[in-house]
Motif scaffolding. Structure first.
Motif: not given
Length: 398
Positions: A234-236, A241-242, A202-207
């Motif tokens: 995703p944030d960016t 893409a990754e 559970v969470g955001r798609i961030t680094r």
């Protein structure tokens, strides 16, 4: 004591740990103070004064946040303490503190110098966010660290902050909101098989959240293990893409992989956690990690990277398993590959042993109840306010 809470997020519009923290803290603070004013950003909502991040029109997002900060500072009533959460409200807190000549308290949910990947997200705005945070921390009469691990991080990032002004007040959990929910309507609606192991994120798609590592690690999960990702956009574009490639590669090699992109209500998340086998937290940076407390409160064992304050929440071998991670080696391909493989091994250890999973899950909930109640945290926070008032008055005498 009159308090003003400054936050970007406030229920029902929250997306991260800081929003959860404020949403839980405010009702408890009202038990121990005379009044609690709340200033937030975004759409109007009950219980708070909201400020739009829409000025100057067309400016960088960070500049528009500063615009909202000015509006926020002007709206704060006369109070005894101003308490800011995250860099988004740092300038508002600083401005109001100087204008009202009242102490500023800031809570370190994260630190901009420790999140350099935000350059991708904020562009030139990262310099603005970093400046706002640094200036507020150095001005503050008290800085709250949400874990013991955050104390050296704060001192390293901002050496001009007096160590005597740093106080540890950990994040918490409401064990009545997050508790086992044995209904199955939500989890079955997601299409998972309740007869097979489920690994949930559970969470955001961030680094920061390290989801890419979990997706790669899942290649080595046992064949019958399912992967359930409650992860927003995703944030960016680069992160998108990754992640999209890694997710496609995983889908091509195994079945039982589900990605839920819409944000589920917290009650639905609670049911998902209850019926999962293990919670995965592959974060590469985490001051504490409320999401792990939410999982533990639902009697779910956790496999997590041993970074930041996570080891203060997840007791290795008791409430879950920890995987060593060194942020300094994030570009070391061999290290990252080993981290992902080790993460998969730890996941498999729990999914293969239902008795172990049950024992760790129950121990996790017991730990949440004993160590992380919001009432206790509110009382400790009021103690910090009292210290901040004394520090502010003493500084005026010098």
């Amino acid at each position: 004591m009159r308090v003003s809470i400054l936050t970007r997020e406030y229920p029902p519009f929250i997306y991260g740990g800081a929003g959860v923290h404020v949403g839980q803290l405010v009702p408890q603070l009202r038990k121990f103070t005379d009044s609690v004013d709340v200033q937030c950003m975004g759409a109007e909502r009950e219980g708070a004064t909201a400020h739009a991040e829409d000025w100057p029109e067309g400016a960088n997002a960070a500049i528009r946040t500063i615009g909202a900060d000015v509006s926020m500072a002007a709206a704060i009533p006369e109070v005894d303490v101003i308490h800011g959460h995250t860099w988004y409200v740092a300038f508002a807190g600083l401005l109001a503190s100087v204008y009202q000549d009242k102490p500023l308290v800031v809570t370190a949910h994260s630190l901009e110098p420790d999140r350099p990947w935000k350059v991708e997200q904020l562009g030139g705005g990262y310099h603005v966010s970093s400046w706002a945070e640094k200036t507020a921390y150095e001005h503050a009469s008290a800085v709250i660290a949400v874990s013991e691990a955050m104390v050296p991080a704060i001192r390293n990032a901002y050496p001009n902050v007096d160590p005597a002004r740093i106080h540890v007040v950990k994040n918490g959990i409401d064990p009545e909101e997050f508790k086992p929910d044995h209904d199955t309507d939500v989890i079955e609606g997601l299409g998972v098989d309740l007869s097979k192991p489920i690994v949930t994120f559970v969470g955001r798609i961030t680094r920061q959240k390290g989801l890419i590592h979990l997706v790669r690690a899942a290649q080595d999960f046992d064949p019958d293990t399912q992967v359930l990702l409650l992860a927003g956009a995703p944030d960016t574009p680069e992160i998108a893409a990754e992640f999209d490639k890694a997710f496609a590669d995983l889908n091509a090699t195994r079945s039982g992989v589900t990605w839920v992109q819409e944000m589920l209500p917290r009650s639905s998340v609670r049911q998902v956690l209850t019926h999962s086998t293990v919670f995965a937290c592959p974060s590469i940076y985490e001051p504490l990690g409320i999401v792990n407390l939410e999982a533990m409160a639902c009697e779910l064992p956790v496999v997590a990277s041993a970074v930041g304050g996570i080891p203060e929440v997840v007791v290795d071998g008791e409430t879950g398993l920890l995987v060593p991670y060194d942020p300094a080696k994030e570009k070391d391909a061999a290290f990252i590959e080993n981290f992902e493989k080790t993460f998969a091994e730890k996941i498999n250890t729990i999914t293969r042993d239902p008795e172990l999973a049950e024992r760790m899950g129950k121990a996790g909930r017991e730990r949440c109840i004993a160590e992380f109640s919001w009432e206790k945290i509110a009382q400790e926070t009021v103690g910090v306010y009292e210290a901040a008032i004394r520090t502010h008055e003493e500084s005026k005498k010098k």
